[in-house]
Design a protein around this motif. Structure first.
Motif, PDB file in Angstrom:
ATOM      1  N   THR A 132     -48.364 -19.090 -71.899  1.00  0.00           N
ATOM      2  CA  THR A 132     -47.538 -17.801 -71.192  1.00  0.00           C
ATOM      3  C   THR A 132     -46.694 -19.008 -69.845  1.00  0.00           C
ATOM      4  O   THR A 132     -46.225 -18.020 -69.098  1.00  0.00           O
ATOM      5  N   GLY A 133     -47.052 -20.270 -69.750  1.00  0.00           N
ATOM      6  CA  GLY A 133     -46.316 -21.338 -68.418  1.00  0.00           C
ATOM      7  C   GLY A 133     -46.371 -21.410 -67.469  1.00  0.00           C
ATOM      8  O   GLY A 133     -46.226 -21.875 -66.244  1.00  0.00           O
ATOM      9  N   ASN A 134     -48.357 -21.292 -67.538  1.00  0.00           N
ATOM     10  CA  ASN A 134     -48.639 -21.133 -65.970  1.00  0.00           C
ATOM     11  C   ASN A 134     -49.024 -22.499 -65.705  1.00  0.00           C
ATOM     12  O   ASN A 134     -48.705 -23.290 -64.674  1.00  0.00           O
ATOM     13  N   LEU A 135     -49.314 -23.510 -66.440  1.00  0.00           N
ATOM     14  CA  LEU A 135     -49.734 -25.367 -66.101  1.00  0.00           C
ATOM     15  C   LEU A 135     -48.344 -25.288 -65.682  1.00  0.00           C
ATOM     16  O   LEU A 135     -48.570 -26.007 -64.712  1.00  0.00           O
ATOM     17  N   LEU A 136     -47.344 -25.276 -66.711  1.00  0.00           N
ATOM     18  CA  LEU A 136     -46.074 -25.912 -66.551  1.00  0.00           C
ATOM     19  C   LEU A 136     -45.366 -25.420 -64.692  1.00  0.00           C
ATOM     20  O   LEU A 136     -44.686 -26.257 -64.093  1.00  0.00           O
ATOM     21  N   TYR A 137     -45.830 -24.393 -64.887  1.00  0.00           N
ATOM     22  CA  TYR A 137     -45.180 -23.544 -63.392  1.00  0.00           C
ATOM     23  C   TYR A 137     -45.506 -24.124 -62.465  1.00  0.00           C
ATOM     24  O   TYR A 137     -45.787 -23.677 -61.543  1.00  0.00           O
ATOM     25  N   THR A 138     -46.776 -23.968 -62.067  1.00  0.00           N
ATOM     26  CA  THR A 138     -47.916 -24.688 -61.391  1.00  0.00           C
ATOM     27  C   THR A 138     -47.240 -25.928 -60.873  1.00  0.00           C
ATOM     28  O   THR A 138     -47.325 -26.232 -59.842  1.00  0.00           O
ATOM     29  N   LEU A 163     -44.583 -17.081 -75.232  1.00  0.00           N
ATOM     30  CA  LEU A 163     -42.966 -17.866 -74.872  1.00  0.00           C
ATOM     31  C   LEU A 163     -42.749 -16.723 -74.442  1.00  0.00           C
ATOM     32  O   LEU A 163     -41.993 -16.553 -73.185  1.00  0.00           O
ATOM     33  N   ALA A 164     -42.514 -15.464 -74.596  1.00  0.00           N
ATOM     34  CA  ALA A 164     -41.911 -13.686 -74.337  1.00  0.00           C
ATOM     35  C   ALA A 164     -42.386 -13.845 -72.625  1.00  0.00           C
ATOM     36  O   ALA A 164     -41.400 -13.233 -71.753  1.00  0.00           O
ATOM     37  N   LEU A 165     -43.292 -14.370 -72.454  1.00  0.00           N
ATOM     38  CA  LEU A 165     -43.758 -13.829 -71.351  1.00  0.00           C
ATOM     39  C   LEU A 165     -43.420 -15.355 -70.359  1.00  0.00           C
ATOM     40  O   LEU A 165     -43.795 -15.108 -69.225  1.00  0.00           O
ATOM     41  N   ALA A 166     -43.966 -16.489 -71.171  1.00  0.00           N
ATOM     42  CA  ALA A 166     -43.084 -17.120 -70.154  1.00  0.00           C
ATOM     43  C   ALA A 166     -41.991 -16.560 -69.632  1.00  0.00           C
ATOM     44  O   ALA A 166     -41.249 -17.703 -69.058  1.00  0.00           O
TER      45      ALA A 166
END
Length: 336
Positions: A132-138, A163-166
């Motif tokens: 969902t992208g939380n690590l990358l976006y943090t 991936l849609a959530l990300a």
């Protein structure tokens, strides 16, 4: 950080998601994607085959009118989306390998990346298990504060819902992200990046024909997915570039560790393995660590003293300051 702002946006996201979940008879995660798309479309409710019903549309419109993304920071938006995804994980009973990387771990990965990697020239990032992208976006949001100028970041995942959530999370935050729906062990279409990050899923990779192209493959039977993903990440990282991987603390104790160690020695420098704070894990056997690898080439060299140990508790401010001082000293003595 405006906790009330984060809480307010989360409340709107959760309320509208619950309305859509019930009226459309879909999962929480699918409803969260739908409500995020509506917000990104200026608060216009997408209607298909008469759904959502008129009464629900009116309730949604009233909620959307209260959302003011422009008054929030990028990271406040990320936190609100994260809370919504956590709610979705509990509601939809998401399997463990799909659960989101906590902020605390993202913060520590970002801290190590800032401290050790060369971020002078519009750094680019890759996460081959973006979820969902939380690590990358943090990590990205902290880099944007630290360096002011960050290049494109790339995320790979084979789960279309994650991936849609990300994707909607990145668009709500206004991030420069390219996401790809594919098997991360296949040939990727991303360029070489400054650094890689990943919170690696633990388990076996089922496609032995693809694993055969990797030095970290098992000698017989299925290979460990997390071993293959580490090797793949470093393939797409520049010479001298770093990879920061969330792995089991006991990663080198398994029977399959021999091929991983052999590849690491030939292709990279293992610069560190730092256990994450024990307070983050209910079970000591579930404790994870951050593995720090650096590709050979450029000015890279093997640290004389590999960085081993454990992060202090995040609640221990004095201990953490001491840790940061020790890391700075270690870098000057071993990597400079």
């Amino acid at each position: 950080m405006g906790q009330t702002d984060v809480g307010e946006l989360y409340k709107r996201l959760d309320t509208t998601t619950a309305l859509l979940k019930e009226d459309l008879d879909v999962s929480y995660m699918d409803a969260l994607i739908e409500t995020s798309e509506n917000i990104l479309d200026g608060g216009r409710v997408k209607v298909e085959a008469g759904l959502p019903h008129q009464q629900i549309r009116e309730q949604l419109n009233a909620q959307y009118a209260q959302i003011k993304l422009g008054q929030l920071t990028t990271d406040e938006i990320r936190q609100a989306v994260q809370l919504s995804i956590l709610r979705g994980e509990r509601t939809d009973l998401i399997q463990a390998n799909h659960q989101m990387t906590p902020d605390s771990i993202g913060f520590l990965v970002a801290y190590l990346l800032e401290a050790l990697a060369d971020l002078t020239n519009k750094p680019t990032l890759l996460d081959v298990t973006v979820g969902t992208g939380n690590l990358l976006y943090t990590v990205l949001n902290r880099l944007q504060v630290a360096t002011k100028s960050v290049g494109t970041v790339y995320g790979i995942d084979n789960d279309d819902t994650m991936l849609a959530l990300a994707g909607v999370s990145a668009r709500l935050q206004g991030l420069n992200v390219e996401l790809f729906h594919q098997d991360a062990i296949s040939d990727l279409v991303v360029p070489q990046v400054t650094a890689s990050v990943a919170d690696l899923p633990i388990g076996y990779y089922p496609v032995d024909e693809r694993a055969a192209n990797f030095a970290t493959r098992a000698t017989s039977g299925h290979s460990y997915a997390h071993h293959l993903l580490i090797e793949q990440s470093m393939r797409y990282t520049v010479a001298g570039g770093f990879g920061f991987f969330v792995v089991p603390s006991m990663i080198f104790k398994s029977a399959e560790a021999k091929s991983l160690t052999k590849w690491m020695t030939s292709a990279t420098y293992m610069q560190g393995l730092l256990n994450l704070p024990r307070e983050l894990f209910q079970d000591e056997n579930a404790q994870k660590a951050i593995l720090i690898l650096q590709n050979k080439g450029d000015q890279a060299k093997q640290a004389q003293r590999v960085l081993l140990g454990e992060f202090p508790s995040l609640k221990d401010q004095v201990g953490f300051r001491r840790f940061t001082d020790e890391l700075t000293q270690w870098k000057q003595q071993n990597l400079a």
